[in-house]
Design an enzyme around this catalytic site. Structure first.
Site, PDB file in Angstrom:
ATOM      1  N   GLY A  48     -13.793   2.870   5.173  1.00 51.22           N
ATOM      2  CA  GLY A  48     -13.947   2.017   6.337  1.00 51.22           C
ATOM      3  C   GLY A  48     -14.693   2.647   7.492  1.00 51.22           C
ATOM      4  O   GLY A  48     -14.890   2.016   8.521  1.00 51.22           O
ATOM      5  N   HIS A  49     -15.152   3.887   7.345  1.00 52.13           N
ATOM      6  CA  HIS A  49     -15.798   4.590   8.472  1.00 52.13           C
ATOM      7  C   HIS A  49     -17.041   5.316   8.022  1.00 52.13           C
ATOM      8  O   HIS A  49     -16.980   6.512   7.775  1.00 52.13           O
ATOM      9  CB  HIS A  49     -14.817   5.592   9.074  1.00 52.13           C
ATOM     10  N   PHE A  50     -18.091   4.838   7.934  1.00 55.64           N
ATOM     11  CA  PHE A  50     -18.478   3.434   7.894  1.00 55.64           C
ATOM     12  C   PHE A  50     -19.021   3.182   6.507  1.00 55.64           C
ATOM     13  O   PHE A  50     -19.734   4.043   5.989  1.00 55.64           O
ATOM     14  CB  PHE A  50     -19.538   3.140   8.947  1.00 55.64           C
ATOM     15  N   VAL A  55     -19.531   8.505   8.120  1.00 58.73           N
ATOM     16  CA  VAL A  55     -19.375   9.455   9.218  1.00 58.73           C
ATOM     17  C   VAL A  55     -17.915   9.898   9.224  1.00 58.73           C
ATOM     18  O   VAL A  55     -17.015   9.059   9.254  1.00 58.73           O
ATOM     19  CB  VAL A  55     -19.720   8.804  10.582  1.00 58.73           C
TER      20      VAL A  55
END
Length: 143
Positions: A48-50, A55
């Site tokens: 989820g990041h990203f 990152v």
């Protein structure tokens, strides 16, 4: 002195997915520690990041630095079995993106200590480039 992941687990209570230090490359008990985190695309936070441009979250870089600092503090015989928890973060700066394939080099040196409270000067680099710096405050407590 080096510590592998099993030796780190004997000092720190962190486990997957929050064990963020793969190896301690050198340390002086109570004074400083250096370690590494090999960043993999398989880390759960990358879902989820990203999803389109991975990152490593800055807060997790700070957590990895804190774990290295905790190794320095908890490796003192009188601190064995204690827990090092965050007391504060000052002057955190993020200067370089950390992504899968990077080897995050982590170091934390104890700048001050008074009773159970300590302050560490922390720095994370990748390929010699500074990724993050911060002043980390911790408190030692019984588990």
């Amino acid at each position: 002195m080096e510590l592998d992941s099993n030796q780190i687990a004997a000092l720190l209570p962190h486990r997957y997915p929050f064990a963020l230090v793969d190896r301690i490359t050198d340390y002086e008990p109570g004074a400083w520690a250096r370690g590494i985190k090999c960043v993999s695309v398989n880390e759960p936070f990358f879902c989820g990041h990203f999803p389109q441009k991975h990152v490593m979250p800055g807060v997790l870089i700070l957590e990895a630095l804190a774990q290295v600092g905790a190794v320095a503090a908890l490796s003192l015989p009188e601190n064995r079995g204690k827990l090092a928890i965050f007391g504060g973060i000052k002057n955190a700066r993020f200067k370089r993106r950390v992504a899968p394939g990077d080897v995050l080099e982590l170091e934390c040196a104890m700048a001050k200590r008074k009773g159970p409270v300590g302050i560490g000067a922390a720095r994370a680099t990748v390929d010699g480039q500074v990724a993050a710096v911060a002043e980390l405050t911790f408190v030692l407590t019984d588990q």
